[in-house]
Design a protein around this motif. Structure first.
Motif, PDB file in Angstrom:
ATOM      1  N   LYS A   1       0.850  -1.212   0.000  1.00  0.00           N
ATOM      2  CA  LYS A   1       0.000   0.000   0.000  1.00  0.00           C
ATOM      3  C   LYS A   1       0.877   1.251   0.000  1.00  0.00           C
ATOM      4  O   LYS A   1       0.552   2.262  -0.645  1.00  0.00           O
ATOM      5  CB  LYS A   1      -0.948  -0.007   1.193  1.00  0.00           C
ATOM      6  CG  LYS A   1      -2.206  -0.856   0.964  1.00  0.00           C
ATOM      7  CD  LYS A   1      -3.307  -0.071   0.251  1.00  0.00           C
ATOM      8  CE  LYS A   1      -4.423  -0.954  -0.296  1.00  0.00           C
ATOM      9  NZ  LYS A   1      -5.571  -1.119   0.551  1.00  0.00           N
ATOM     10  N   MET A   2       1.994   1.202   0.738  1.00  0.00           N
ATOM     11  CA  MET A   2       2.932   2.341   0.711  1.00  0.00           C
ATOM     12  C   MET A   2       3.392   2.608  -0.716  1.00  0.00           C
ATOM     13  O   MET A   2       3.494   3.760  -1.158  1.00  0.00           O
ATOM     14  CB  MET A   2       4.195   2.005   1.522  1.00  0.00           C
ATOM     15  CG  MET A   2       4.147   2.316   2.976  1.00  0.00           C
ATOM     16  SD  MET A   2       5.657   1.722   3.775  1.00  0.00           S
ATOM     17  CE  MET A   2       6.901   2.763   3.076  1.00  0.00           C
ATOM     18  N   MET A   3       3.714   1.530  -1.424  1.00  0.00           N
ATOM     19  CA  MET A   3       4.224   1.687  -2.785  1.00  0.00           C
ATOM     20  C   MET A   3       3.135   2.229  -3.725  1.00  0.00           C
ATOM     21  O   MET A   3       3.392   3.079  -4.567  1.00  0.00           O
ATOM     22  CB  MET A   3       4.756   0.345  -3.310  1.00  0.00           C
ATOM     23  CG  MET A   3       5.990  -0.148  -2.577  1.00  0.00           C
ATOM     24  SD  MET A   3       7.276   1.110  -2.436  1.00  0.00           S
ATOM     25  CE  MET A   3       8.727   0.097  -2.171  1.00  0.00           C
ATOM     26  N   ALA A   4       1.918   1.726  -3.564  1.00  0.00           N
ATOM     27  CA  ALA A   4       0.835   2.185  -4.452  1.00  0.00           C
ATOM     28  C   ALA A   4       0.454   3.630  -4.134  1.00  0.00           C
ATOM     29  O   ALA A   4       0.321   4.464  -5.039  1.00  0.00           O
ATOM     30  CB  ALA A   4      -0.374   1.260  -4.310  1.00  0.00           C
ATOM     31  N   GLU A   5       0.276   3.925  -2.852  1.00  0.00           N
ATOM     32  CA  GLU A   5      -0.139   5.286  -2.489  1.00  0.00           C
ATOM     33  C   GLU A   5       0.965   6.301  -2.794  1.00  0.00           C
ATOM     34  O   GLU A   5       0.696   7.440  -3.153  1.00  0.00           O
ATOM     35  CB  GLU A   5      -0.476   5.330  -0.988  1.00  0.00           C
ATOM     36  CG  GLU A   5      -1.709   4.536  -0.610  1.00  0.00           C
ATOM     37  CD  GLU A   5      -2.992   5.148  -1.158  1.00  0.00           C
ATOM     38  OE1 GLU A   5      -3.120   6.374  -1.168  1.00  0.00           O
ATOM     39  OE2 GLU A   5      -3.873   4.364  -1.571  1.00  0.00           O
ATOM     40  N   GLY A   6       2.208   5.845  -2.614  1.00  0.00           N
ATOM     41  CA  GLY A   6       3.332   6.765  -2.765  1.00  0.00           C
ATOM     42  C   GLY A   6       3.795   6.962  -4.193  1.00  0.00           C
ATOM     43  O   GLY A   6       4.519   7.916  -4.488  1.00  0.00           O
ATOM     44  N   HIS A   7       3.408   6.042  -5.096  1.00  0.00           N
ATOM     45  CA  HIS A   7       3.864   6.128  -6.487  1.00  0.00           C
ATOM     46  C   HIS A   7       2.660   5.826  -7.374  1.00  0.00           C
ATOM     47  O   HIS A   7       2.592   4.763  -8.009  1.00  0.00           O
ATOM     48  CB  HIS A   7       4.989   5.119  -6.749  1.00  0.00           C
ATOM     49  CG  HIS A   7       6.037   5.115  -5.664  1.00  0.00           C
ATOM     50  ND1 HIS A   7       5.917   4.378  -4.508  1.00  0.00           N
ATOM     51  CD2 HIS A   7       7.205   5.776  -5.566  1.00  0.00           C
ATOM     52  CE1 HIS A   7       6.980   4.587  -3.743  1.00  0.00           C
ATOM     53  NE2 HIS A   7       7.773   5.434  -4.350  1.00  0.00           N
ATOM     54  N   PRO A   8       1.681   6.740  -7.411  1.00  0.00           N
ATOM     55  CA  PRO A   8       0.395   6.396  -8.035  1.00  0.00           C
ATOM     56  C   PRO A   8       0.450   6.172  -9.545  1.00  0.00           C
ATOM     57  O   PRO A   8      -0.524   5.712 -10.131  1.00  0.00           O
ATOM     58  CB  PRO A   8      -0.490   7.608  -7.698  1.00  0.00           C
ATOM     59  CG  PRO A   8       0.434   8.693  -7.294  1.00  0.00           C
ATOM     60  CD  PRO A   8       1.677   8.061  -6.783  1.00  0.00           C
ATOM     61  N   HIS A   9       1.598   6.424 -10.169  1.00  0.00           N
ATOM     62  CA  HIS A   9       1.719   6.168 -11.609  1.00  0.00           C
ATOM     63  C   HIS A   9       2.189   4.742 -11.890  1.00  0.00           C
ATOM     64  O   HIS A   9       2.333   4.356 -13.044  1.00  0.00           O
ATOM     65  CB  HIS A   9       2.722   7.154 -12.240  1.00  0.00           C
ATOM     66  CG  HIS A   9       4.057   7.128 -11.545  1.00  0.00           C
ATOM     67  ND1 HIS A   9       4.278   7.745 -10.328  1.00  0.00           N
ATOM     68  CD2 HIS A   9       5.223   6.523 -11.875  1.00  0.00           C
ATOM     69  CE1 HIS A   9       5.533   7.533  -9.947  1.00  0.00           C
ATOM     70  NE2 HIS A   9       6.127   6.793 -10.861  1.00  0.00           N
ATOM     71  N   CYS A  10       2.459   3.948 -10.833  1.00  0.00           N
ATOM     72  CA  CYS A  10       3.023   2.601 -11.013  1.00  0.00           C
ATOM     73  C   CYS A  10       1.941   1.526 -10.921  1.00  0.00           C
ATOM     74  O   CYS A  10       0.965   1.672 -10.186  1.00  0.00           O
ATOM     75  CB  CYS A  10       4.076   2.311  -9.941  1.00  0.00           C
ATOM     76  SG  CYS A  10       5.476   3.417 -10.017  1.00  0.00           S
ATOM     77  N   TYR A  11       2.167   0.416 -11.643  1.00  0.00           N
ATOM     78  CA  TYR A  11       1.346  -0.784 -11.444  1.00  0.00           C
ATOM     79  C   TYR A  11       1.852  -1.461 -10.166  1.00  0.00           C
ATOM     80  O   TYR A  11       3.048  -1.726 -10.036  1.00  0.00           O
ATOM     81  CB  TYR A  11       1.487  -1.724 -12.646  1.00  0.00           C
ATOM     82  CG  TYR A  11       0.855  -3.092 -12.427  1.00  0.00           C
ATOM     83  CD1 TYR A  11      -0.502  -3.300 -12.659  1.00  0.00           C
ATOM     84  CD2 TYR A  11       1.616  -4.166 -11.991  1.00  0.00           C
ATOM     85  CE1 TYR A  11      -1.086  -4.549 -12.436  1.00  0.00           C
ATOM     86  CE2 TYR A  11       1.044  -5.417 -11.775  1.00  0.00           C
ATOM     87  CZ  TYR A  11      -0.304  -5.595 -12.000  1.00  0.00           C
ATOM     88  OH  TYR A  11      -0.879  -6.833 -11.782  1.00  0.00           O
ATOM     89  N   VAL A  12       0.941  -1.738  -9.216  1.00  0.00           N
ATOM     90  CA  VAL A  12       1.328  -2.375  -7.954  1.00  0.00           C
ATOM     91  C   VAL A  12       0.343  -3.511  -7.670  1.00  0.00           C
ATOM     92  O   VAL A  12      -0.874  -3.360  -7.913  1.00  0.00           O
ATOM     93  CB  VAL A  12       1.315  -1.360  -6.779  1.00  0.00           C
ATOM     94  CG1 VAL A  12       1.745  -2.025  -5.472  1.00  0.00           C
ATOM     95  CG2 VAL A  12       2.235  -0.179  -7.065  1.00  0.00           C
TER      96      VAL A  12
ATOM     97  N   ALA B   1       6.878  -1.010 -12.078  1.00  0.00           N
ATOM     98  CA  ALA B   1       5.835  -1.826 -11.458  1.00  0.00           C
ATOM     99  C   ALA B   1       6.410  -2.478 -10.208  1.00  0.00           C
ATOM    100  O   ALA B   1       7.612  -2.751 -10.135  1.00  0.00           O
ATOM    101  CB  ALA B   1       5.364  -2.897 -12.438  1.00  0.00           C
ATOM    102  N   PHE B   2       5.528  -2.720  -9.233  1.00  0.00           N
ATOM    103  CA  PHE B   2       5.968  -3.334  -7.967  1.00  0.00           C
ATOM    104  C   PHE B   2       5.035  -4.481  -7.611  1.00  0.00           C
ATOM    105  O   PHE B   2       3.812  -4.337  -7.643  1.00  0.00           O
ATOM    106  CB  PHE B   2       5.955  -2.289  -6.841  1.00  0.00           C
ATOM    107  CG  PHE B   2       6.439  -2.833  -5.524  1.00  0.00           C
ATOM    108  CD1 PHE B   2       7.798  -2.955  -5.275  1.00  0.00           C
ATOM    109  CD2 PHE B   2       5.549  -3.235  -4.539  1.00  0.00           C
ATOM    110  CE1 PHE B   2       8.262  -3.471  -4.068  1.00  0.00           C
ATOM    111  CE2 PHE B   2       6.000  -3.760  -3.332  1.00  0.00           C
ATOM    112  CZ  PHE B   2       7.362  -3.873  -3.095  1.00  0.00           C
ATOM    113  N   LEU B   3       5.628  -5.626  -7.276  1.00  0.00           N
ATOM    114  CA  LEU B   3       4.854  -6.809  -6.904  1.00  0.00           C
ATOM    115  C   LEU B   3       5.315  -7.287  -5.528  1.00  0.00           C
ATOM    116  O   LEU B   3       6.521  -7.451  -5.300  1.00  0.00           O
ATOM    117  CB  LEU B   3       5.092  -7.900  -7.958  1.00  0.00           C
ATOM    118  CG  LEU B   3       4.318  -9.210  -7.847  1.00  0.00           C
ATOM    119  CD1 LEU B   3       2.817  -8.974  -7.817  1.00  0.00           C
ATOM    120  CD2 LEU B   3       4.674 -10.108  -9.039  1.00  0.00           C
ATOM    121  N   HIS B   4       4.361  -7.498  -4.637  1.00  0.00           N
ATOM    122  CA  HIS B   4       4.667  -7.946  -3.270  1.00  0.00           C
ATOM    123  C   HIS B   4       4.123  -9.357  -3.113  1.00  0.00           C
ATOM    124  O   HIS B   4       2.910  -9.565  -3.149  1.00  0.00           O
ATOM    125  CB  HIS B   4       3.999  -6.991  -2.274  1.00  0.00           C
ATOM    126  CG  HIS B   4       4.437  -7.189  -0.860  1.00  0.00           C
ATOM    127  ND1 HIS B   4       3.832  -6.576   0.198  1.00  0.00           N
ATOM    128  CD2 HIS B   4       5.438  -7.930  -0.311  1.00  0.00           C
ATOM    129  CE1 HIS B   4       4.418  -6.920   1.330  1.00  0.00           C
ATOM    130  NE2 HIS B   4       5.395  -7.741   1.044  1.00  0.00           N
TER     131      HIS B   4
END
Ligand SMILES: Cc1ncc(C[n+]2csc(CCOP(=O)(O)OP(=O)(O)O)c2C)c(N)n1
Ligand code: SF4
Ligand SMILES: [Mg+2]
Length: 363
Positions: free
Chosen positions: A205-216, A241-244
Motif C-alpha cells: 500500500k505504501m508503494m501504491a499510495e506513494g507512487h500512483p503512476h506505477c502498477y502495484v 511496477a511493484f509486486l509484493h
C-alpha cells in the motif's frame, strides 16, 4: 539517428481454463492447468531449504518472464543459496547487488538498455528487466532505492519476495514480520509474551499510495497463475511496477515443508494477506474476494513461530483480519466477529494442528 525502443507484450495465462481442475472440500480449485511454458530460467539445482517459498516464487516468476530476461538479486537467502561458486540455477543473465541497491542497480540496467537500443548498440527488443528482493531489502535496508526507482518510473518490475524475516542471517525480525511472529530478535518471554508487539509494515500500500503512476499488486505462492499473470502485467506495463509476494520460509516459520502452497492459500482465506491489484490508469484498487473465510487459527496453528500465542494475542490477530475483510469490501461473518473475544480461544500450542512450540528459530 535514434533507434526505436521496441517493447514486448507477454500474453496472460487463462485463469478460467482449468481443464481437469478438481475441487477440494472447501470448493477451491486444487489444480490450475493452463498451458505453461516448458522452459525454466530458474532451473533445478539450487540450494534453498526443502519447501522454500521464495524458491517457488523465483521459479514461477522466471517461467512467466521467459528467456529474454535479465534479473538482479540483492543480498539475502535467494542470493546466497543460488550463487554457490561457479554454480547457479539461472539460464538468463543474473547479477547480485548489495542489499540496499536493488532499486538503483535495476534503474541503471533499465536506463542502460534504453540508451543502448536508442544508439543502435543493442538490437532489442527491450528485455524483461526485474529484481527480486527480500523483505529486509525491499521494506527496510533497500526501501529508499526501490522507491526512487519507482518514482523515476524506470521500465522494470520490482518484486519483494516476503518471508517476513531476515532469513539468511538467522531469522531476525524485519518490518514485515507479523504481530506475535517469533524471531531470534523477538523472543517471547514474561516481559513480552507475544514476542513481536508490532503489526507489519504495509509495504504494497505504501508503494501504491506513494507512487500512483506505477502498477502495484500483491499475491502469494498459493496462487501460481495469479503470480505469473501479475508478473507479466508488471513487465508489460511501460514504466515501473511493484509486486509484493508472500513466500513462506519453512526454516524460520517452522512448518511442514509440504505446506508452503497451502499456507499461501490460508493466509488469504484467513484475511491476513489481502490480494489486490492497483491500476494506475484508473487509480483504483481491485481486491480479490476469496471463496473461503477462515478463523486466523486455521493459519496460525500450522506454524511453530506462533505457538506461544495466548488467547488475547489470537483475538488481537482476529481483530486485524476482520478489519482487512472490511477494507477489501467483504462482510465479516458473525462466527469470525465472535472470535474477537479472547474467551473464545485457547493457547495456540493447544490447538489441534499446532506445530511444536518454537524456541529456537534459525538457531
Ligand atoms: C548493508 C547490509 N547489512 C546487513 C547485511 C547482512 N545480511 C545479509 S543477508 C541479510 C538478510 C536479508 O533479509 P531479506 O532481504 O529479507 O532476505 P532473506 O534472507 O529473508 O531471503 C542480511 C541482513 C548486508 N549484507 N548488508
Ligand atoms: S531459510 Fe527460508 S528463505 Fe532461506 S532458503 Fe531456507 S526456506 Fe528459503
Ligand atoms: Mg526476508
Amino acid at each position: 539517428m535514434a533507434h526505436e525502443v521496441i517493447r514486448q507484450q507477454l500474453p496472460l495465462f487463462d485463469e478460467d481454463g482449468r481443464a481437469g481442475a478438481t475441487d477440494d472440500e472447501h470448493g477451491r480449485d486444487l489444480y490450475y492447468l493452463p498451458d505453461l511454458p516448458e522452459g525454466d530460467p530458474y532451473a533445478a539445482g539450487h540450494r534453498t531449504c526443502a519447501g522454500c517459498g521464495p524458491a517457488i516464487q523465483y521459479r514461477w516468476v522466471l517461467k512467466a518472464a521467459g528467456q529474454d530476461t535479465v534479473v538482479a538479486g540483492p543480498t539475502g537467502c535467494m542470493y546466497v543459496a543460488n550463487s554457490t561458486y561457479l554454480c547457479t540455477p539461472y539460464t538468463v543473465p543474473w547479477a547480485h547487488t548489495p542489499i540496499a541497491s536493488g532499486g538503483s542497480f535495476t534503474s541503471g540496467m533499465a536506463a542502460g538498455y534504453e540508451a543502448m537500443i536508442r544508439k543502435g548498440r543493442y538490437p532489442g527488443p527491450y528485455p524483461n528487466i526485474l529484481v527480486m528482493a527480500g523483505d529486509g531489502s525491499a521494506a527496510d535496508i533497500g526501501l529508499g532505492t526501490i522507491s526512487g526507482a519507482l518514482y523515476r518510473n524506470h521500465d522494470a518490475l520490482f518484486i519483494c519476495y516476503d518471508n517476513e524475516c531476515y532469513a539468511n542471517t538467522g531469522i531476525q525480525v524485519s518490518p514485515t514480520t507479523p504481530y506475535a511472529g517469533m524471531t531470534t530478535f523477538t523472543p517471547f518471554g514474561k516481559a513480552i509474551p507475544e514476542g513481536n508487539k508490532l503489526p507489519p509494515k504495509n509495504l504494497a500500500k505504501m508503494m501504491a499510495e506513494g507512487h500512483p503512476h506505477c502498477y502495484v499488486a500483491t499475491t502469494t505462492v498459493g496462487y501460481p497463475v495469479d503470480l505469473m499473470n501479475k508478473t507479466r502485467k508488471g513487465l508489460n506495463h511501460v514504466g515501473a511496477a511493484f509486486l509484493h509476494c508472500y513466500t513462506p520460509c519453512q526454516k524460520g516459520w517452522v512448518y511442514q515443508t509440504s505446506m508452503t502452497v497451502e499456507l499461501g492459500r490460508r493466509v488469504v482465506e484467513s484475511g491476513l494477506w489481502p490480494v489486490w491489484e492497483y491500476d494506475p490508469a484508473e487509480r483504483q484498487y481491485h481486491y480479490f474476494h476469496p471463496p473461503v473465510q477462515r478463523p486466523v487459527t486455521d493459519y496460525l496453528a500450522m506454524q511453530g513461530r506462533f505457538g506461544h500465542m495466548l488467547p488475547e494475542h489470537v483475538a488481537t490477530m482476529q481483530v486485524g483480519a476482520n478489519r482487512n475483510w472490511e477494507v477489501i469490501g467483504m462482510d465479516v461473518p458473525p462466527a469470525l466477529r465472535d472470535l474477537e473475544d479472547p474467551a473464545r480461544h485457547q493457547r495456540l500450542k493447544d490447538e489441534e494442528y499446532s506445530m511444536p512450540l518454537n524456541r529456537g528459530a534459525g538457531a
